[in-house]
Design a protein around this motif. Structure first.
Motif, mmCIF file in Angstrom:
data_model
loop_
_atom_site.group_PDB
_atom_site.id
_atom_site.type_symbol
_atom_site.label_atom_id
_atom_site.label_comp_id
_atom_site.label_asym_id
_atom_site.label_seq_id
_atom_site.Cartn_x
_atom_site.Cartn_y
_atom_site.Cartn_z
ATOM 1 N N GLN B 8 0.816 -1.147 0.021
ATOM 2 C CA GLN B 8 0.099 0.077 0.219
ATOM 3 C C GLN B 8 0.887 1.171 -0.060
ATOM 4 O O GLN B 8 0.324 2.374 -0.294
ATOM 5 C CB GLN B 8 -0.792 -0.012 1.433
ATOM 6 N N SER B 10 3.187 2.658 -1.779
ATOM 7 C CA SER B 10 3.719 3.251 -3.080
ATOM 8 C C SER B 10 3.935 4.582 -3.099
ATOM 9 O O SER B 10 3.546 5.464 -2.305
ATOM 10 C CB SER B 10 2.893 2.328 -3.977
ATOM 11 N N TYR B 12 2.230 6.204 -4.941
ATOM 12 C CA TYR B 12 0.907 6.300 -5.749
ATOM 13 C C TYR B 12 0.826 7.762 -5.946
ATOM 14 O O TYR B 12 -0.002 8.107 -6.949
ATOM 15 C CB TYR B 12 -0.144 5.439 -4.953
ATOM 16 N N PHE B 152 -9.396 11.041 -6.295
ATOM 17 C CA PHE B 152 -10.047 9.756 -6.098
ATOM 18 C C PHE B 152 -10.043 9.694 -4.329
ATOM 19 O O PHE B 152 -9.244 10.158 -3.960
ATOM 20 C CB PHE B 152 -9.506 8.580 -6.716
ATOM 21 N N HIS B 154 -8.838 7.994 -2.627
ATOM 22 C CA HIS B 154 -7.953 7.143 -1.897
ATOM 23 C C HIS B 154 -7.174 8.010 -0.687
ATOM 24 O O HIS B 154 -6.690 8.907 -1.149
ATOM 25 C CB HIS B 154 -6.889 6.807 -3.137
ATOM 26 N N TYR B 156 -4.633 7.455 2.231
ATOM 27 C CA TYR B 156 -3.570 6.421 3.071
ATOM 28 C C TYR B 156 -3.339 7.261 4.224
ATOM 29 O O TYR B 156 -2.951 8.483 4.241
ATOM 30 C CB TYR B 156 -2.390 5.888 2.317
ATOM 31 N N ALA B 170 -17.579 5.252 -6.651
ATOM 32 C CA ALA B 170 -18.396 3.924 -6.357
ATOM 33 C C ALA B 170 -17.909 3.290 -5.135
ATOM 34 O O ALA B 170 -18.549 2.523 -4.262
ATOM 35 C CB ALA B 170 -18.237 2.966 -7.581
ATOM 36 N N GLN B 171 -16.441 3.026 -5.093
ATOM 37 C CA GLN B 171 -15.687 2.407 -4.060
ATOM 38 C C GLN B 171 -14.700 3.363 -3.255
ATOM 39 O O GLN B 171 -13.751 3.059 -3.943
ATOM 40 C CB GLN B 171 -15.465 0.869 -4.377
ATOM 41 N N SER B 471 -15.636 4.953 -11.006
ATOM 42 C CA SER B 471 -16.112 3.711 -10.419
ATOM 43 C C SER B 471 -14.982 2.619 -11.320
ATOM 44 O O SER B 471 -14.687 1.835 -10.564
ATOM 45 C CB SER B 471 -17.233 3.376 -10.887
ATOM 46 N N VAL B 473 -11.848 3.368 -11.888
ATOM 47 C CA VAL B 473 -10.485 3.489 -11.251
ATOM 48 C C VAL B 473 -10.341 2.885 -9.804
ATOM 49 O O VAL B 473 -9.704 2.217 -9.497
ATOM 50 C CB VAL B 473 -10.169 4.989 -11.138
ATOM 51 N N GLU B 475 -12.520 0.547 -8.830
ATOM 52 C CA GLU B 475 -12.657 -0.797 -9.108
ATOM 53 C C GLU B 475 -11.319 -1.512 -9.261
ATOM 54 O O GLU B 475 -10.963 -2.481 -8.740
ATOM 55 C CB GLU B 475 -13.678 -1.321 -10.045
ATOM 56 N N ASN B 476 -10.449 -0.933 -10.117
ATOM 57 C CA ASN B 476 -9.314 -1.409 -10.524
ATOM 58 C C ASN B 476 -8.365 -1.462 -9.297
ATOM 59 O O ASN B 476 -7.640 -2.376 -8.980
ATOM 60 C CB ASN B 476 -8.482 -0.280 -11.484
ATOM 61 N N ASP B 477 -8.370 -0.441 -8.565
ATOM 62 C CA ASP B 477 -7.761 -0.578 -7.172
ATOM 63 C C ASP B 477 -8.001 -1.517 -6.473
ATOM 64 O O ASP B 477 -7.274 -2.050 -5.703
ATOM 65 C CB ASP B 477 -7.664 0.655 -6.456
ATOM 66 N N THR B 478 -9.361 -1.879 -6.189
ATOM 67 C CA THR B 478 -9.823 -2.745 -5.555
ATOM 68 C C THR B 478 -9.193 -4.087 -5.946
ATOM 69 O O THR B 478 -8.724 -4.811 -5.206
ATOM 70 C CB THR B 478 -11.526 -2.780 -5.491
ATOM 71 N N LEU B 481 -5.224 -4.200 -5.206
ATOM 72 C CA LEU B 481 -4.749 -3.912 -4.069
ATOM 73 C C LEU B 481 -4.661 -5.197 -3.094
ATOM 74 O O LEU B 481 -4.212 -5.273 -1.832
ATOM 75 C CB LEU B 481 -5.205 -2.877 -3.000
#
Lengths: 220, 487
Positions: B8, B10, B12, B152, B154, B156, B170-171, B471, B473, B475-478, B481
């Motif tokens: 996690q 990174s 990023y 987004f 995100h 951390y 979305a998430q 959504s 992006v 989901e992609n991270d979900t 990760l």
């Protein structure tokens, strides 16, 4: 972040020891997107979306629980629509006039309308809503048997009994019907649909469609 | 201890200006497996610059702490194991939420992932306890709103992520976040939470699938409307709660977390906004279903006067259901594209106008054109009703994430009222003013809902592409990760 490391868009990422588990790919498919991250020179992430599979109705209905709930919706709306044309001729034998039949229908709708928010509230409290639907379906079966009344019950047909049965039907509809809506959403999300407006609209469309399907099936 | 988190931390969130990523060394570490972990443990590449092993005296007993490289001004964070403070040179950012319970031989992840906006906002000290006591503090909310809106969701090592309503997350992912919550504090979606103190899941009923959606590595507590049904992969308890699976034992000691399942205090009162939206939807439901059913008492007679057979006039009624059945799935899939509010209002408009038009049909003498127009107008009305009912159900799910059942029950009540009163109203108005009057009156009532809905209801999806991108992006991270040890 893993995705900085990987250049390929393959879900099976073996390099750097990160092996994607089968469940992850499933999720990618279920969520309706297949991702392919790319990295540009500056190191920042550029993502290109590649839609592999859509979140379609087919996928939604292929969830077993969703299919069962849809069947419940169809059955309940079908029996609801079934009463409209049949009860009026049935009440003719009692010789009470059309106004009384209208009143009986009003009673049924009132029972449905009054019970609906309570059922919705209860359905929100409990985790598993299938018992509620089962109870509703059983009650509606009892109600349908009593309207006639059916021959195995062995009661004399009377206006009071039929009206009572109609009220029972109204209650049964509420109990069987109201949980289905939330159920569809819960199961869709449980099976990997994203918790987003897209899913909401899919579920809404499915529910309306199933409800109307019940009414259509009856007419054919 | 050569232990590291699941990647996690990174680079990023690094800004492109910090383009030295290319030449920084990569450092590999392996996740330590405490027995049950797969032997092919994931190795993680870390930016050496960003991976700071802090062996100052504050870092107790060989704890390894990795910080993702931020700007140069944010120097080495020292982890105070007892006071759970990570300090940066510039601002005091409390990001290590793990400190309190930190055992000495454990791993700490703290990829600092604050973005520029967040840094410039100079995150005040948000101790988790503070957060617990008052999760709705306005100033924090504003601050993080800015942050979240900018990028987004995100985060951390932020203490909370607010999901704003405008940004279609979305998430939202939250690594090391204390909580994920939205503006209202109710509509919460959680995704990946590593070492967070708590995972608030506002609607457990809806995301009971946390292993797919809410990954919580070592969260201390998982708040799920009071029910411990959502998985918390807490290292201490080593138990995995998932309603769909038997409890699984986690053999991995990842975190300092304790199982501390608290009760999510769900706010019971509906907000004014929610109430007004519910009122709107109910009103529309009542009037529309009144419209649908007013013609039952008198239309068959009128139609047979024109020479229409009883079968055909019966089919005029059933045609409605047929069209709704066909059109609502299509409209449901179109809704994210064209927007819920637009669909709601245009549906109301279509059903109102076609209802008024239906009142004029008795002026047609020719049977064929009367029949054809009956079907056409009825079909338009059905499409309108399908549109607005799909949109209003979507609104119910969106606006009442905690009370879908109740809200839906209330609208169904209105549908029932409309359906049952319709024939009576229709018969009464027909007796008063003939064939046209019921349709004109009810159609006008339906149209009167439009300004109300326009004013009260907010659009959900304004930019479909933005939403799609978000959504996607997320989901992609979900996907990316999730360490494989959880499957």
């Amino acid at each position: 972040m893993f995705l900085l490391v990987q250049k390929e868009s393959t879900p099976e990422i073996e390099e750097d020891g990160i092996k994607s588990a089968p469940g992850i790919e499933d999720e990618a498919v279920l969520n309706g997107f297949k991702s392919s991250p790319e990295v540009d020179e500056a190191g920042s992430r550029v993502l290109t979306a590649k839609r592999k599979k859509k979140s379609t109705y087919l996928k939604l209905v292929s969830i077993p629980e969703v299919a069962v709930v849809c069947m419940v919706v169809v059955i309940v709306s079908q029996s609801q629509g079934f009463l409209d044309p049949t009860v009026e001729p049935h009440f003719r034998q009692y010789g009470l006039g059309t106004h009384f039949v209208g009143f009986v229908f009003l009673l049924m709708s009132a029972a449905y309308a009054i019970l609906s928010p309570f059922v919705g509230w209860i359905a929100g409290k409990i985790e598993n809503k299938f018992p509620l639907m089962i109870i509703g379906l059983i009650i509606s079966a009892v109600g349908l048997a009593l309207i006639g009344p059916s021959s195995f019950i062995g009661m004399e047909p009377s206006a009071g009994l039929s009206s009572f049965a109609m009220v029972i039907m109204g209650l049964a509809y509420a109990v069987a019907f109201i949980p289905t809506f939330e159920c569809l959403l819960v199961f869709a999300i449980d099976h990997g649909f994203p918790d987003s407006v897209k899913t909401y609209s899919l579920v809404s469309g499915l529910w309306s469609s199933m409800y109307s399907l019940g009414l259509v099936v009856l007419i054919k | 201890m050569d232990v590291l988190n699941g990647g996690q931390t990174s680079n990023y969130g690094n800004s492109p200006s910090e383009g030295t990523d290319c030449d920084t060394e990569k450092k590999e570490s392996t996740i330590r497996s405490d027995g049950g972990l797969p032997s092919e443990s994931p190795t993680i590449q870390l930016n050496d610059k960003s991976a700071v092993i802090n062996d100052s005296e504050k870092n107790l007993n060989g704890n390894v702490m990795y910080n993702s490289g931020d700007q140069a001004n944010t120097e080495v964070r020292s982890l105070d194991g007892s006071s759970n403070i990570i300090k940066t040179s510039s601002d005091e950012i409390i990001v290590a939420i793990n400190g309190v319970e930190c055992p000495k031989d454990d791993i700490i992840f703290s990829g600092n992932q604050l973005t520029e906006e967040c840094k410039s906002a100079s995150v005040p000290t948000l101790t988790p306890t503070m957060f617990d006591n008052d999760p709705d503090q306005e100033e924090h909310r504003d601050m993080f709103e800015q942050y979240v809106n900018g990028s987004f969701a995100h985060s951390y090592n932020t203490n909370m992520i607010l999901q704003s309503q405008d940004a279609m997350f979305a998430q939202p992912l939250s690594l090391d976040s204390a909580s994920v919550m939205d503006r209202s504090g109710r509509r919460t979606t959680v995704a990946i939470v590593a070492e967070s103190r708590e995972v608030r899941n506002g609607h457990s009923r809806r995301s009971r699938h946390p292993l797919r959606r809410a990954h919580s590595l070592g969260s201390t507590s998982l708040i799920n409307q009071g029910r411990p049904s959502v998985a918390a992969l807490t290292g201490r308890t080593r138990k995995l709660y998932c309603p769909r699976q038997p409890p699984t034992t986690l053999t991995r000691t990842l975190s300092i977390a304790r199982s501390n399942i608290e009760t999510h205090k769900k706010s019971k009162k509906l907000t004014i906004k929610q109430k007004s939206i519910l009122f709107c939807i109910s009103l529309v439901s009542i009037t529309s279903f009144l419209c649908m059913s007013i013609m039952a008492p008198f239309f068959p007679n009128e139609a047979s006067n024109k020479g229409m057979s009883e079968t055909v006039s019966g089919f005029v009624f059933s045609f409605y259901a047929l069209i709704v059945m066909i059109s609502s799935p299509i409209l449901g899939s179109l809704l994210p594209v064209i927007g819920a509010k637009f669909m709601l209002i245009s549906g109301i408009f279509a059903s109102g106008v076609s209802n008024i038009l239906f009142g004029t049909l008795d002026r047609i003498i020719d049977l064929t054109s009367f029949t054809v127009l009956c079907f056409i107008v009825r079909a338009t009305e059905a499409i309108g009703v399908a549109a607005f009912s799909t949109a209003s159900y979507t609104y119910i799910m969106y606006v009442f994430p905690d009370d879908i059942g109740t809200a839906f029950g209330l609208t169904e009540t209105c549908v029932g009222i409309g359906m049952s009163l319709g024939p009576a109203v229709g018969a009464g108005l027909y007796a008063l003013g003939g064939y046209g009057l019921p349709f004109y009156v009810l159609g006008t009532f339906v149209l009167l809902n439009i300004p109300l809905c326009w004013y009260v209801i907010d659009p959900i999806v304004s930019k479909y592409l933005l939403w799609l991108a978000h959504s996607f992006v997320l989901e992609n991270d979900t996907i990316e990760l999730i360490p494989d040890c959880f499957y």
